[in-house]
Write a protein that holds these residues in place. Structure first.
Motif, mmCIF file in Angstrom:
data_model
loop_
_atom_site.group_PDB
_atom_site.id
_atom_site.type_symbol
_atom_site.label_atom_id
_atom_site.label_comp_id
_atom_site.label_asym_id
_atom_site.label_seq_id
_atom_site.Cartn_x
_atom_site.Cartn_y
_atom_site.Cartn_z
ATOM 1 N N GLY A 85 9.808 33.482 -22.712
ATOM 2 C CA GLY A 85 11.203 33.428 -22.288
ATOM 3 C C GLY A 85 11.374 32.635 -21.006
ATOM 4 O O GLY A 85 12.300 31.814 -20.891
ATOM 5 N N ILE A 89 13.576 29.175 -20.650
ATOM 6 C CA ILE A 89 14.659 29.099 -19.658
ATOM 7 C C ILE A 89 14.414 27.938 -18.700
ATOM 8 O O ILE A 89 15.346 27.212 -18.323
ATOM 9 N N ASN A 333 20.322 29.894 -23.082
ATOM 10 C CA ASN A 333 19.234 30.645 -22.456
ATOM 11 C C ASN A 333 19.429 32.157 -22.512
ATOM 12 O O ASN A 333 18.577 32.903 -22.044
ATOM 13 N N ILE A 337 19.147 32.233 -27.356
ATOM 14 C CA ILE A 337 17.781 31.767 -27.074
ATOM 15 C C ILE A 337 16.927 31.744 -28.333
ATOM 16 O O ILE A 337 15.983 30.956 -28.451
ATOM 17 N N SER A 340 17.335 28.361 -29.667
ATOM 18 C CA SER A 340 16.568 27.388 -28.884
ATOM 19 C C SER A 340 15.109 27.376 -29.318
ATOM 20 O O SER A 340 14.507 26.303 -29.500
ATOM 21 N N ALA A 413 15.559 36.609 -23.328
ATOM 22 C CA ALA A 413 16.833 36.068 -22.846
ATOM 23 C C ALA A 413 16.969 36.234 -21.338
ATOM 24 O O ALA A 413 16.419 37.157 -20.727
#
Length: 483
Positions: A85, A89, A333, A337, A340, A413
């Motif tokens: 994560g 980010i 983000n 996420i 992503s 997240a």
């Protein structure tokens, strides 16, 4: 024939090896992002890496000292997810060009892990929480009401679930899911016999008396009512799922699941009709590709559609970390996420992340089913359901299986409130796991239903004890292998 020793082992060495592998995956992902996006690797990279590794290894040391029989797989899985994560980010920070979120996420990781270590060090025995059953209910209601207080609560994206602390914002419902889980587990552990035996039988179902189940339903109705007022569909689903899961585990009756599904259907229809925010979410879910809804300035379907395009762009193997365009998705983000990761790691990478969640869920369930006290069982299983419901609700919203709800993906997240709550949950489950896996403590007299029934030491008992070996058999290696 030689006997097989099935006595439980701490297995902290296995945890250490897996933890080092987890750190390599998380830290390697961040460095891979820097290489792919041609970002200079500054000393800040090494400082952040050292801080993250130090916190993870410190947690391992605390487990060795305070809960050495805890499940050896939980911490490495959590560190892997948390590290991935942070890497994603950071990758999105490099594309956005705005204020970086990754340093704040790393800070919240440190704060959350330290808070979990303090909880492990001070609590030691999860059964002490059973004494706080009704205090947990009061605390839960206070936490849920806080965002509604004028001047303290704040509304974000149509949901009033945040409080402004001045230096930061916080989501009290994230801590509320822990206190509600403690209340549900404590109440059902104390009242299970009354719920099962008392009440009227209607066909195949035996209903409990209202006075026996009244406090539980009052807690559920108040929690759901406050959340509806806050326009927070995600936490409403999660809290109701927690309620039904603990009730089913306590009673083992399928009729409660059927009743729960009926309540969900009725409540869902009423929410769509009476709550505009929920009706809008359902409209976006059903008509995401409608141009009018897609181009809506607020509350449109652009986020969902762009997330689906990102997943399609990732295909089977993905574009590689740093090679996609996940920054085109709003809230990439946090809420999105998963999209992503799906774009840059593909279906294979996203499947691997979901497998980690499945393993974490199974270890939570293993801790609950293995412990010898009813409160610990209900607490660990409740936390397992909280984990799996969060993942299902988030992924279901991104893939249009269900409407978007806005829950945070556990450990992946951006968001400090969810990260803190989930690390505290990990600490509590590890305490339950320690009680389930450690040797049974016996003295001159053993009470199978008393203090020693949970397999944890009594803080008040200082008398010399010895550990009784588990029964051994030449062909029974399943018990040792499962641990």
């Amino acid at each position: 024939m030689d006997q097989v020793d099935t006595a439980p082992r701490p297995r902290r060495g296995v945890e250490l090896v897996l933890l080092l592998l987890a750190l390599i995956i998380g830290v390697g992902a961040k460095f891979m992002v820097a290489v792919t996006m041609e970002e200079p690797i500054t000393p800040a990279y090494y400082v952040a890496t050292g801080v993250f590794a130090a916190v993870a290894l410190a947690f391992h040391v605390v487990l060795r000292l305070r809960a050495k029989y805890a499940d050896p797989f939980v911490l490495p899985i959590v560190v892997t997810l948390n590290g991935l994560g942070i890497a994603m980010i950071h990758r999105l920070d490099l594309s956005s060009g705005g204020d970086p979120v990754e340093p704040r996420q790393l800070l919240w990781t440190v704060v959350s892990a330290v808070a979990a270590m303090v909880l492990l060090w001070l609590l030691r025995d999860h059964r002490r929480l059973r004494q706080l059953t009704y205090i947990s209910l009061v605390v839960s209601l206070i936490l849920l009401v806080l965002p509604l207080i004028p001047g303290l609560g704040m509304s974000v994206n149509g949901a009033r679930i945040w409080v402004n602390l001045g230096f930061a914002s916080f989501q009290p419902a994230e801590i509320g899911k822990i206190t509600l889980a403690v209340f549900f587990a404590g109440f059902l552990a104390n009242s299970r016999d009354l719920i099962l035996l008392a009440g009227r039988r209607i066909g195949p179902m035996q209903l409990p008396r209202a006075r026996d189940l009244g406090p539980l339903f009052i807690a559920w109705i108040l929690a759901i009512g406050v959340l509806v007022v806050q326009n927070d569909l995600g936490n409403s689903i999660m809290f109701f799922g927690l309620f039904m899961a603990t009730l089913y585990v306590a009673t083992s009756r399928l009729s409660w699941i059927l009743i729960g599904l009926a309540l969900v259907a009725v409540g869902g229809v009423l929410a769509v009709v009476t709550v505009p925010h929920v009706g809008q979410r359902v409209d976006v879910w059903l008509h995401a590709f409608d141009p009018e809804i897609y181009n809506r300035e607020f509350g449109g379907s652009l986020q969902i559609v762009q997330g689906l395009f990102g997943l399609a762009n990732g295909g089977l193997a993905g574009t590689g970390l740093g090679g996609g365009m996940p920054d085109r998705v709003p809230l990439a983000n946090s809420d999105m996420i998963f999209a992503s990761f799906g774009e840059e790691l593909g279906m294979v990478g996203l499947g691997a992340i979901l497998m980690l969640y499945l393993l974490l869920f199974s270890r939570f369930m293993r801790a609950g089913l293995g412990t010898r006290d009813a409160f610990g069982k209900l607490l660990a299983v409740g936390f397992a359901m909280v984990l799996v419901l969060q993942v299902f609700v988030v992924l279901g919203g991104i893939t249009r299986v269900i409407p978007m709800t806005g829950l945070a993906t556990p450990f992946l997240a951006a968001g400090g409130s969810a990260l803190l709550a989930n690390w505290l949950i990990v600490a509590l489950v590890l305490l339950v796991s320690h009680a389930a896996r450690r040797p049974i403590v016996v003295g001159p007299m053993v009470n199978a239903t008393g203090e020693s029934a949970a397999g944890t030491e009594s803080p008040a008992r200082q008398a010399p004890t010895h550990t009784a070996p588990r029964p051994t058999a030449p062909t029974d290696d399943a018990a040792g292998g499962a641990r």
